[in-house]
Write a protein that holds these residues in place. Structure first.
Motif, PDB file in Angstrom:
ATOM      1  N   ASP A 200     -24.046 -11.102  45.340  1.00  0.00           N
ATOM      2  CA  ASP A 200     -22.813 -11.373  44.267  1.00  0.00           C
ATOM      3  C   ASP A 200     -22.087  -9.892  44.089  1.00  0.00           C
ATOM      4  O   ASP A 200     -22.483  -9.709  42.894  1.00  0.00           O
ATOM      5  CB  ASP A 200     -23.471 -12.148  43.095  1.00  0.00           C
ATOM      6  N   PRO A 202     -19.117  -8.889  43.042  1.00  0.00           N
ATOM      7  CA  PRO A 202     -18.500  -8.873  42.017  1.00  0.00           C
ATOM      8  C   PRO A 202     -19.318  -8.619  40.678  1.00  0.00           C
ATOM      9  O   PRO A 202     -18.921  -7.788  39.920  1.00  0.00           O
ATOM     10  CB  PRO A 202     -17.685 -10.325  42.029  1.00  0.00           C
ATOM     11  N   TYR A 203     -20.268  -9.488  40.533  1.00  0.00           N
ATOM     12  CA  TYR A 203     -21.278  -9.142  39.580  1.00  0.00           C
ATOM     13  C   TYR A 203     -21.937  -7.892  39.479  1.00  0.00           C
ATOM     14  O   TYR A 203     -22.102  -7.288  38.495  1.00  0.00           O
ATOM     15  CB  TYR A 203     -22.364 -10.311  39.486  1.00  0.00           C
ATOM     16  N   TRP A 385     -12.480 -10.312  39.280  1.00  0.00           N
ATOM     17  CA  TRP A 385     -12.999 -10.338  40.417  1.00  0.00           C
ATOM     18  C   TRP A 385     -14.172 -11.347  40.084  1.00  0.00           C
ATOM     19  O   TRP A 385     -14.381 -12.404  41.105  1.00  0.00           O
ATOM     20  CB  TRP A 385     -13.291  -9.244  41.138  1.00  0.00           C
ATOM     21  N   VAL A 386     -14.776 -11.296  38.982  1.00  0.00           N
ATOM     22  CA  VAL A 386     -15.832 -11.873  38.771  1.00  0.00           C
ATOM     23  C   VAL A 386     -15.497 -13.490  38.636  1.00  0.00           C
ATOM     24  O   VAL A 386     -15.999 -14.509  38.652  1.00  0.00           O
ATOM     25  CB  VAL A 386     -16.540 -11.627  37.426  1.00  0.00           C
ATOM     26  N   ARG A 388     -12.925 -15.314  39.802  1.00  0.00           N
ATOM     27  CA  ARG A 388     -12.575 -16.217  40.662  1.00  0.00           C
ATOM     28  C   ARG A 388     -13.608 -16.256  41.825  1.00  0.00           C
ATOM     29  O   ARG A 388     -13.257 -16.905  42.755  1.00  0.00           O
ATOM     30  CB  ARG A 388     -11.336 -15.635  41.469  1.00  0.00           C
ATOM     31  N   THR A 389     -14.714 -15.437  41.785  1.00  0.00           N
ATOM     32  CA  THR A 389     -15.679 -15.547  42.691  1.00  0.00           C
ATOM     33  C   THR A 389     -16.900 -16.313  42.501  1.00  0.00           C
ATOM     34  O   THR A 389     -17.730 -16.469  41.284  1.00  0.00           O
ATOM     35  CB  THR A 389     -16.131 -14.223  43.229  1.00  0.00           C
ATOM     36  N   ARG A 391     -20.791 -17.895  41.789  1.00  0.00           N
ATOM     37  CA  ARG A 391     -21.976 -17.121  41.756  1.00  0.00           C
ATOM     38  C   ARG A 391     -22.917 -17.664  42.726  1.00  0.00           C
ATOM     39  O   ARG A 391     -22.339 -18.573  43.584  1.00  0.00           O
ATOM     40  CB  ARG A 391     -22.666 -17.460  40.326  1.00  0.00           C
ATOM     41  N   THR A 396     -17.874 -21.090  39.970  1.00  0.00           N
ATOM     42  CA  THR A 396     -17.099 -19.885  39.353  1.00  0.00           C
ATOM     43  C   THR A 396     -17.360 -20.194  37.659  1.00  0.00           C
ATOM     44  O   THR A 396     -17.812 -21.127  37.242  1.00  0.00           O
ATOM     45  CB  THR A 396     -15.496 -20.182  39.483  1.00  0.00           C
TER      46      THR A 396
END
Length: 410
Positions: A200, A202-203, A385-386, A388-389, A391, A396
């Motif tokens: 992940d 973005p996270y 980014w987080v 729209r992505t 987990r 989302t």
């Protein structure tokens, strides 16, 4: 429930505040440790945090937040109860490692339970109230610690440590009596994907951003006071006033400063503000090196106010990312991953910031300001980014927020 969570935070802070105030004296005068041994113990404890945050977060996911919180609190109580019995450096290191591990487990358990037990709209506000109570309790504890030091006796120092142990044990009892969190049903395949969090990106990226922004606490507690006594003409008592001002502002403003931290756009705004004010505070701090008299004090106080604003806004945004972004089944793993990244940053922050701000004679403050300015620039894109992505559970943040609320157990 929010009131109980806030109360236990304040109560626990009384013990921890007194211990932190007198811990160095306890380690040197009661345990007979040298400054080098104490520093080595803290370094090893920091490495323990790096190594244990992720596996303990995964364990907290498996056994449940409330149970992990209770076990961590009991472990902390036992650790502090044994401190007066330490008779060697090796024993001190073992207890420092145990303290670091139990702290990681407690943090994971508390965050998981708070996220599971409270509606999303109440989480950040509850944690803001808890932070307010914590600061108030810490203030009381600091006063008790100062009183203990005034007695200048071994018995008083040992009593201080045992008070911290008793508070941790009472905390475990209070947490155990909290209502059970709602049952969260989740896909077993997802829950077993413990290391998938590293995919992940973005996270992980925003966790790194948050870890860098956490440097504000090092600046406030270590770098700014060191700068004040080595590069300004400010009187030494101003250091106590600076810390007192930060505490008063944190107690009175934490809850109102948390407004807006109930959505991704809101947290993006808070992060950007938080980064910008410390970017401004750095050249302000540098300015105190060329002022004199009352102007130096005024400039240092302004720097403290600015960095405290960062603390308040950053804390609110951090709570949202801890509770609302991770999947319910993997909150501990996500929290552990973020703690690991933060712990790695903590290893380098003190020495790096000292070299920049202190050893350069002042121009390094502008470099630190540039780092925070970059954080402000990247805050909104990182949050987007987080958002729209998905987990690791395939959802989302918006989809998770729209999901049905789980039923309460029993």
């Amino acid at each position: 429930m929010p009131r109980v969570i806030a109360f236990q935070s304040g109560m626990l802070a009384v013990g921890s505040g007194s211990f932190l105030t007198g811990s160095l004296v306890f380690f040197t005068h009661v345990l007979g440790l040298t400054p080098l041994q104490i520093g080595a113990g803290f370094s090893i404890a920091g490495l323990t945090g790096v190594a244990t945050s992720l596996p303990l977060g995964a364990l907290a996911d498996r056994i449940g937040g409330q149970r992990a919180w209770v076990i961590g609190a009991i472990g902390s109580a036992l650790t502090f109860a044994v401190y007066p019995l330490v008779s060697s450096f090796a024993g001190f290191v073992v207890l420092m490692v145990a303290a670091a591990a139990t702290d990681s487990f407690t943090t994971a358990g508390r965050t998981i339970y708070t996220a599971d037990a409270l509606p999303a709209k109440d989480r950040v506000r509850t944690m803001a109230f808890a932070r307010t109570y914590l600061n108030a309790g810490f203030t009381v504890g600091t006063g008790l610690g100062a009183l203990v030091l005034a007695f200048d006796s071994t018995a008083a120092l040992v009593a201080m440590v045992l008070l911290n142990s008793a508070m941790a044990l009472l905390n475990a009892f209070i947490v155990a009596r909290l209502p059970a969190a709602p049952v969260v049903h989740h896909d077993k395949e997802v829950s077993r994907s413990r290391l998938a969090v590293f995919k992940d990106v973005p996270y992980v990226s925003i966790a790194a951003l948050l870890a860098i922004m956490m440097f504000h606490s090092v600046i406030l507690i270590e770098i700014l006071p060191l700068w004040a006594i080595t590069h300004t003409d400010a009187p030494k008592p101003i250091l106590g006033a600076m810390l007192a001002l930060n505490t008063v502002l944190a107690i009175t403003l934490q809850v109102p400063a948390s407004r807006g931290a109930d959505s991704l756009p809101g947290t993006a705004r808070l992060l950007r503000r938080a980064a910008l004010v410390t970017a401004i505070a750095c050249p302000v701090a540098a300015l105190s090196g060329i002022t004199g008299g009352v102007w130096t004090i005024a400039v240092l106080i302004l720097a403290v106010v600015l960095i405290t604003a960062t603390e308040l806004w950053f804390s609110a945004a951090l709570w949202f990312f801890q509770t609302d972004i991770p999947p319910e089944a993997s909150r501990g793993v996500y929290i552990g991953t973020a703690q690991t990244i933060s712990s790695v940053a903590d290893i380098f922050a003190p020495i790096g910031l000292t070299l920049l701000a202190i050893q350069t004679g002042g121009w390094g403050w502008w470099v630190i300001a540039g780092i925070f300015l970059l954080c402000a620039v990247f805050a909104r894109p990182a949050v987007g980014w987080v958002a729209r992505t998905p987990r690791i559970d395939g959802l989302t943040a918006e989809q998770r927020a729209a999901a049905p609320v789980p039923e309460t157990a029993g």
